[in-house]
Design a protein around this motif. Structure first.
Motif, PDB file in Angstrom:
ATOM      1  N   LYS A 169       0.845  -1.196   0.000  1.00  0.00           N
ATOM      2  CA  LYS A 169       0.000   0.000   0.000  1.00  0.00           C
ATOM      3  C   LYS A 169       0.884   1.253   0.000  1.00  0.00           C
ATOM      4  O   LYS A 169       1.826   1.348   0.807  1.00  0.00           O
ATOM      5  CB  LYS A 169      -0.904  -0.040   1.240  1.00  0.00           C
ATOM      6  N   GLU A 170       0.534   2.184  -0.849  1.00  0.00           N
ATOM      7  CA  GLU A 170       1.356   3.388  -0.998  1.00  0.00           C
ATOM      8  C   GLU A 170       1.475   4.156   0.326  1.00  0.00           C
ATOM      9  O   GLU A 170       2.558   4.619   0.696  1.00  0.00           O
ATOM     10  CB  GLU A 170       0.725   4.273  -2.073  1.00  0.00           C
ATOM     11  N   SER A 171       0.352   4.260   1.038  1.00  0.00           N
ATOM     12  CA  SER A 171       0.384   5.034   2.285  1.00  0.00           C
ATOM     13  C   SER A 171       1.317   4.376   3.303  1.00  0.00           C
ATOM     14  O   SER A 171       2.017   5.059   4.049  1.00  0.00           O
ATOM     15  CB  SER A 171      -1.026   5.178   2.863  1.00  0.00           C
ATOM     16  N   CYS A 172       1.328   3.041   3.334  1.00  0.00           N
ATOM     17  CA  CYS A 172       2.216   2.337   4.275  1.00  0.00           C
ATOM     18  C   CYS A 172       3.670   2.624   3.926  1.00  0.00           C
ATOM     19  O   CYS A 172       4.482   2.930   4.806  1.00  0.00           O
ATOM     20  CB  CYS A 172       1.976   0.828   4.235  1.00  0.00           C
ATOM     21  N   ASN A 173       3.988   2.549   2.640  1.00  0.00           N
ATOM     22  CA  ASN A 173       5.375   2.781   2.237  1.00  0.00           C
ATOM     23  C   ASN A 173       5.828   4.198   2.572  1.00  0.00           C
ATOM     24  O   ASN A 173       6.961   4.416   3.000  1.00  0.00           O
ATOM     25  CB  ASN A 173       5.539   2.501   0.741  1.00  0.00           C
ATOM     26  N   LEU A 174       4.904   5.143   2.414  1.00  0.00           N
ATOM     27  CA  LEU A 174       5.238   6.532   2.748  1.00  0.00           C
ATOM     28  C   LEU A 174       5.480   6.676   4.255  1.00  0.00           C
ATOM     29  O   LEU A 174       6.424   7.343   4.700  1.00  0.00           O
ATOM     30  CB  LEU A 174       4.095   7.439   2.296  1.00  0.00           C
ATOM     31  N   LEU A 175       4.648   6.016   5.036  1.00  0.00           N
ATOM     32  CA  LEU A 175       4.813   6.079   6.502  1.00  0.00           C
ATOM     33  C   LEU A 175       6.126   5.431   6.935  1.00  0.00           C
ATOM     34  O   LEU A 175       6.840   5.972   7.796  1.00  0.00           O
ATOM     35  CB  LEU A 175       3.625   5.392   7.185  1.00  0.00           C
ATOM     36  N   TYR A 176       6.457   4.272   6.333  1.00  0.00           N
ATOM     37  CA  TYR A 176       7.731   3.622   6.673  1.00  0.00           C
ATOM     38  C   TYR A 176       8.902   4.544   6.313  1.00  0.00           C
ATOM     39  O   TYR A 176       9.874   4.660   7.059  1.00  0.00           O
ATOM     40  CB  TYR A 176       7.884   2.293   5.924  1.00  0.00           C
ATOM     41  N   GLU A 177       8.766   5.182   5.146  1.00  0.00           N
ATOM     42  CA  GLU A 177       9.825   6.105   4.707  1.00  0.00           C
ATOM     43  C   GLU A 177       9.990   7.240   5.717  1.00  0.00           C
ATOM     44  O   GLU A 177      11.110   7.580   6.115  1.00  0.00           O
ATOM     45  CB  GLU A 177       9.414   6.665   3.338  1.00  0.00           C
ATOM     46  N   ASN A 178       8.870   7.797   6.153  1.00  0.00           N
ATOM     47  CA  ASN A 178       8.931   8.903   7.123  1.00  0.00           C
ATOM     48  C   ASN A 178       9.515   8.441   8.456  1.00  0.00           C
ATOM     49  O   ASN A 178      10.286   9.156   9.092  1.00  0.00           O
ATOM     50  CB  ASN A 178       7.538   9.499   7.335  1.00  0.00           C
ATOM     51  N   LEU A 179       9.145   7.234   8.866  1.00  0.00           N
ATOM     52  CA  LEU A 179       9.682   6.716  10.133  1.00  0.00           C
ATOM     53  C   LEU A 179      11.191   6.544  10.047  1.00  0.00           C
ATOM     54  O   LEU A 179      11.925   6.873  10.982  1.00  0.00           O
ATOM     55  CB  LEU A 179       9.066   5.339  10.440  1.00  0.00           C
ATOM     56  N   ASN A 180      11.652   6.045   8.896  1.00  0.00           N
ATOM     57  CA  ASN A 180      13.074   5.747   8.747  1.00  0.00           C
ATOM     58  C   ASN A 180      13.949   6.986   8.596  1.00  0.00           C
ATOM     59  O   ASN A 180      15.177   6.879   8.587  1.00  0.00           O
ATOM     60  CB  ASN A 180      13.292   4.780   7.579  1.00  0.00           C
ATOM     61  N   LYS A 181      13.336   8.159   8.493  1.00  0.00           N
ATOM     62  CA  LYS A 181      14.135   9.396   8.502  1.00  0.00           C
ATOM     63  C   LYS A 181      14.764   9.605   9.876  1.00  0.00           C
ATOM     64  O   LYS A 181      15.700  10.394  10.033  1.00  0.00           O
ATOM     65  CB  LYS A 181      13.255  10.594   8.145  1.00  0.00           C
ATOM     66  N   GLY A 182      14.171   8.943  10.895  1.00  0.00           N
ATOM     67  CA  GLY A 182      14.795   8.963  12.227  1.00  0.00           C
ATOM     68  C   GLY A 182      14.550  10.214  13.040  1.00  0.00           C
ATOM     69  O   GLY A 182      15.202  10.433  14.060  1.00  0.00           O
ATOM     70  N   ASP A 183      13.612  11.080  12.606  1.00  0.00           N
ATOM     71  CA  ASP A 183      13.409  12.327  13.357  1.00  0.00           C
ATOM     72  C   ASP A 183      12.054  12.394  14.055  1.00  0.00           C
ATOM     73  O   ASP A 183      11.607  13.453  14.469  1.00  0.00           O
ATOM     74  CB  ASP A 183      13.586  13.541  12.431  1.00  0.00           C
ATOM     75  N   LEU A 184      11.397  11.243  14.194  1.00  0.00           N
ATOM     76  CA  LEU A 184      10.089  11.232  14.875  1.00  0.00           C
ATOM     77  C   LEU A 184      10.239  11.658  16.344  1.00  0.00           C
ATOM     78  O   LEU A 184       9.399  12.369  16.880  1.00  0.00           O
ATOM     79  CB  LEU A 184       9.471   9.828  14.789  1.00  0.00           C
ATOM     80  N   PHE A 185      11.326  11.209  16.974  1.00  0.00           N
ATOM     81  CA  PHE A 185      11.560  11.542  18.381  1.00  0.00           C
ATOM     82  C   PHE A 185      12.699  12.565  18.481  1.00  0.00           C
ATOM     83  O   PHE A 185      13.762  12.371  17.880  1.00  0.00           O
ATOM     84  CB  PHE A 185      11.975  10.286  19.169  1.00  0.00           C
ATOM     85  N   SER A 186      12.463  13.631  19.225  1.00  0.00           N
ATOM     86  CA  SER A 186      13.566  14.572  19.468  1.00  0.00           C
ATOM     87  C   SER A 186      13.263  15.353  20.742  1.00  0.00           C
ATOM     88  O   SER A 186      12.153  15.320  21.259  1.00  0.00           O
ATOM     89  CB  SER A 186      13.753  15.518  18.284  1.00  0.00           C
ATOM     90  N   GLN A 187      14.268  16.059  21.220  1.00  0.00           N
ATOM     91  CA  GLN A 187      14.042  16.860  22.431  1.00  0.00           C
ATOM     92  C   GLN A 187      13.852  18.331  22.088  1.00  0.00           C
ATOM     93  O   GLN A 187      13.706  19.149  22.980  1.00  0.00           O
ATOM     94  CB  GLN A 187      15.213  16.673  23.395  1.00  0.00           C
ATOM     95  N   GLU A 188      13.868  18.630  20.795  1.00  0.00           N
ATOM     96  CA  GLU A 188      13.623  20.018  20.394  1.00  0.00           C
ATOM     97  C   GLU A 188      12.178  20.137  19.934  1.00  0.00           C
ATOM     98  O   GLU A 188      11.646  19.233  19.286  1.00  0.00           O
ATOM     99  CB  GLU A 188      14.527  20.433  19.226  1.00  0.00           C
ATOM    100  N   VAL A 189      11.576  21.253  20.277  1.00  0.00           N
ATOM    101  CA  VAL A 189      10.204  21.487  19.824  1.00  0.00           C
ATOM    102  C   VAL A 189      10.026  22.969  19.556  1.00  0.00           C
ATOM    103  O   VAL A 189      10.559  23.821  20.267  1.00  0.00           O
ATOM    104  CB  VAL A 189       9.187  20.968  20.866  1.00  0.00           C
ATOM    105  N   ARG A 190       9.318  23.264  18.481  1.00  0.00           N
ATOM    106  CA  ARG A 190       9.033  24.660  18.170  1.00  0.00           C
ATOM    107  C   ARG A 190       7.610  24.701  17.614  1.00  0.00           C
ATOM    108  O   ARG A 190       7.299  24.027  16.631  1.00  0.00           O
ATOM    109  CB  ARG A 190      10.022  25.198  17.142  1.00  0.00           C
ATOM    110  N   GLU A 191       6.783  25.472  18.263  1.00  0.00           N
ATOM    111  CA  GLU A 191       5.376  25.514  17.841  1.00  0.00           C
ATOM    112  C   GLU A 191       5.249  26.299  16.541  1.00  0.00           C
ATOM    113  O   GLU A 191       5.756  27.411  16.424  1.00  0.00           O
ATOM    114  CB  GLU A 191       4.504  26.138  18.936  1.00  0.00           C
TER     115      GLU A 191
END
Lengths: 371, 254
Positions: free
Chosen positions: B230-252
């Motif tokens: 499924k295209e949406s799954c592949n896109l989500l996996y791609e986004n996850l593998n960028k490795g930036d889902l978790f961070s200690q920086e936040v800017r609204e």
């Protein structure tokens, strides 16, 4: 002085220890299965379960002596009733189908739609004392009902259960709750296949049906998952509780997702629009024995239930005819409809039949003790 | 007598300390969309539509500080628990847990690593006899597929019937039936590793869901339940593998 020393030691050892109050009760569940959570003020004992069994089957518990708990919860139907809605002791109809009493010790919430009714002890009070509708009809007749439990047999049962032969509704409630908590069922062909690793416990068709049941195409397991085939479970090893409710698209009387005024499900308690028509998914264990189905008993067979979900909720068709609007904003996203052919449907029904535990419905320890 | 009293006093102190928890490190997680915290009780805006959380839960395992394996710990009332895996998040109407406790004290900047996953050796075992939190039914598919490593269910408050879900777990697992565990690792393990280079134990970890949604239109059609085709799954996996889902920086972002 030594005594003081030992006392201090004992105090801290006990303070660090666990409560072992009900560890002695032998649950009728397979080894390694998690035990249900039990309230601290009503630990399980064999004596209370025994008393509860007598009370469960005793028509003297209803004001007019015409009904017992077992009148609407038949063992042969996995302690459910094979009619759409139950009728109380005075003839009033309940608006909902009698739920099967199967593994309810593991339920996070009781009844069809209540987010905070999470104690069997509180639930049992409803059929006993409820007035809308009247079920057992005890309210207003308390003394008369209590006076019927002073026989020698009951005095012995109460004394064994509570170390005291006096009778009151608190004890009756605790004993009934203990018996209901005892109604555990984990001996179906599915259990033998899945947990006892018996490859021959299910037929080829049942295995195909099981694979379908747990597939993302049918999505059944999203609401009926877990060891008890409902996501609304709790047990002693579970860290986080879960109390989900779902709108299955059974009704949509105005094209806006509304349920009939007579029963709007969870919305009646929370007054939250999102909870319109939301009900707790009951366990599917022994489901073949508990027809009719849904909260109002409006679907008669398992085949029709599958048709309902395959259509994405039967309300979709009826609303389409009237309003040309097939969208129900309250319907669970997991009830979106699916294609299923006749063989698959048969396989699925065969799998649901494999959830029947015949030892549960024939267990003499759960049967009417007056027979 | 004085000696007995002194000994008893020392032992009493010993047991009081014994009843208390050891020093440890707490990792606190906060889900955000465009830098703004999201909760179960308030709608949030994404791409001009209003959404509400229905369930957001995930497992973390193989947690390391500066390459050293860490052990998940619980308060003493929790027994029969897995010290290898932590379950974080909320099912909204049920309980919630946004904090993970490790039994080591970290009091300086360190490299934090973890996997958004349940290890293969724990993933396909009998959920009934599994230790908490691996006995959570709504985070388990079947013995064949194992656990959902990540589960996010959202309700669209703007458009009817456009809810969205993402359930991440291993796929392509081969076994005799859904109730039998695979003997070899699944074709698509879908375990994602994350690193926070300069982890500061005093700050929370933000989960940037907008980064997960990058380039994705959220609607029921784009729901992903693990289908690798499924295209949406592949896109989500791609986004996850960028490795930036978790961070200690936040800017609204307004």
């Amino acid at each position: 002085m030594k005594l003081l020393f030992i006392s201090i030691l004992m105090f801290f050892l006990v303070a660090c220890g666990q409560n072992k109050e009900h560890e002695t009760y032998q649950w009728q569940i397979p080894k390694d299965y998690p035990k249900p959570q039990v309230p601290r003020d009503n630990p399980m004992t064999k004596a209370k379960v025994k008393l509860g069994r007598f009370l469960f089957y005793d028509k003297n518990l209803s004001a007019n002596q015409t009904q017992s708990c077992a009148s609407c919860h038949h063992q042969k139907n996995a302690f459910s009733e094979n009619r759409a809605v139950s009728i109380g002791s005075t003839g009033q109809s309940h608006r909902r189908n009698a739920l099967a009493l199967v593994n309810i010790a593991y339920n996070k919430t009781l009844t069809w739609a209540h987010p905070s009714l999470d104690s069997i002890e509180r639930q049992v009070l409803l059929p006993m004392f409820g007035e809308t509708p009247v079920e057992m009809g005890i309210t207003g007749n308390e003394n008369e009902v209590l006076s019927r439990f002073k026989s020698v047999q009951y005095q012995n049962l109460f004394k064994n259960a509570f170390d005291d032969e006096s009778v009151n509704f608190d004890k009756i409630n605790k004993a009934l709750s203990s018996f209901v908590r005892r109604l555990t069922s984990f001996n179906s062909p599915f259990d033998r296949y899945a947990y006892a690793m018996d490859d021959n416990a299910l037929s080829v068709s049942q295995i195909r049906g099981m694979d379908l049941f747990f597939s993302e195409r049918l999505e059944c397991h999203h609401c009926h998952g877990g060891f008890n085939f409902t996501q609304s479970t709790a047990h002693e090893k579970q860290l986080l509780d879960r109390r989900p409710f779902h709108n299955t698209g059974l009704y949509d009387i105005d094209g806006k997702g509304s349920y009939p005024d007579t029963d709007m499900g969870l919305n009646e308690i929370t007054l939250n629009k999102r909870d319109m028509g939301a009900f707790r998914a009951p366990t599917l264990r022994n489901i073949a024995l508990t027809a009719p189905y849904m909260h109002d008993g409006s679907i008669h067979t398992l085949a029709e239930v599958i048709d309902h979900y395959a259509a994405g909720g039967k309300a979709i068709k009826s609303v389409n005819k009237r309003n040309k609007n097939s969208k129900n904003q309250f319907r669970s996203p997991f009830v979106k409809g699916f294609e299923i052919n006749e063989r698959e449907k048969k396989d699925l029904i065969n799998f649901l039949n494999a959830l029947t535990d015949t030892s549960f419905i024939s267990d003499p320890e759960l049967s009417n003790p007056f027979n | 007598m004085k000696r007995f009293l002194i000994t008893a006093f020392i032992l009493a102190i010993f047991f009081i300390i014994g009843c208390q928890s050891e020093p440890n490190t707490k990792l606190t997680f906060i889900p955000v969309i465009n830098g703004k915290k999201i909760t179960c009780t308030h709608d949030f805006k994404f791409n001009e539509q209003l959404w509400r959380l229905n369930s957001f839960q995930f497992y973390l395992s193989k947690i390391k500080f500066n390459g050293i394996n860490q052990t998940v710990t619980y308060d003493q009332s929790k027994t029969d628990v897995s010290h290898q895996v932590a379950l974080l998040g909320t099912a909204c109407r049920g309980g919630k847990n946004w904090q993970l406790i490790l039994d080591n004290t970290i009091n300086k900047l360190a490299e934090l690593e973890f996997e958004l996953a349940v290890p293969f050796e724990l993933n396909h075992s009998n959920p009934l006899s599994s230790k908490a939190p691996l006995n959570q039914a709504d985070m388990f598919w079947t013995w064949q597929l194992g656990h959902k490593f990540f589960r996010l269910d959202m309700v669209n408050q703007t458009h009817v019937d456009k809810n969205w879900s993402f359930h991440l777990g291993s796929t392509g697992c081969d076994s005799a039936s859904v109730m039998r565990a695979p003997k070899v690792p699944c074709k698509n393990p879908n375990r994602v590793k994350f690193t926070i280079k300069q982890f500061d134990y005093r700050k929370p970890i933000y989960i940037h869901l907008d980064r997960l949604f990058f380039n994705l239109t959220l609607n029921q059609k784009h729901t992903c339940m693990g289908d690798a085709n499924k295209e949406s799954c592949n896109l989500l996996y791609e986004n996850l593998n960028k490795g930036d889902l978790f961070s200690q920086e936040v800017r609204e972002v307004k």
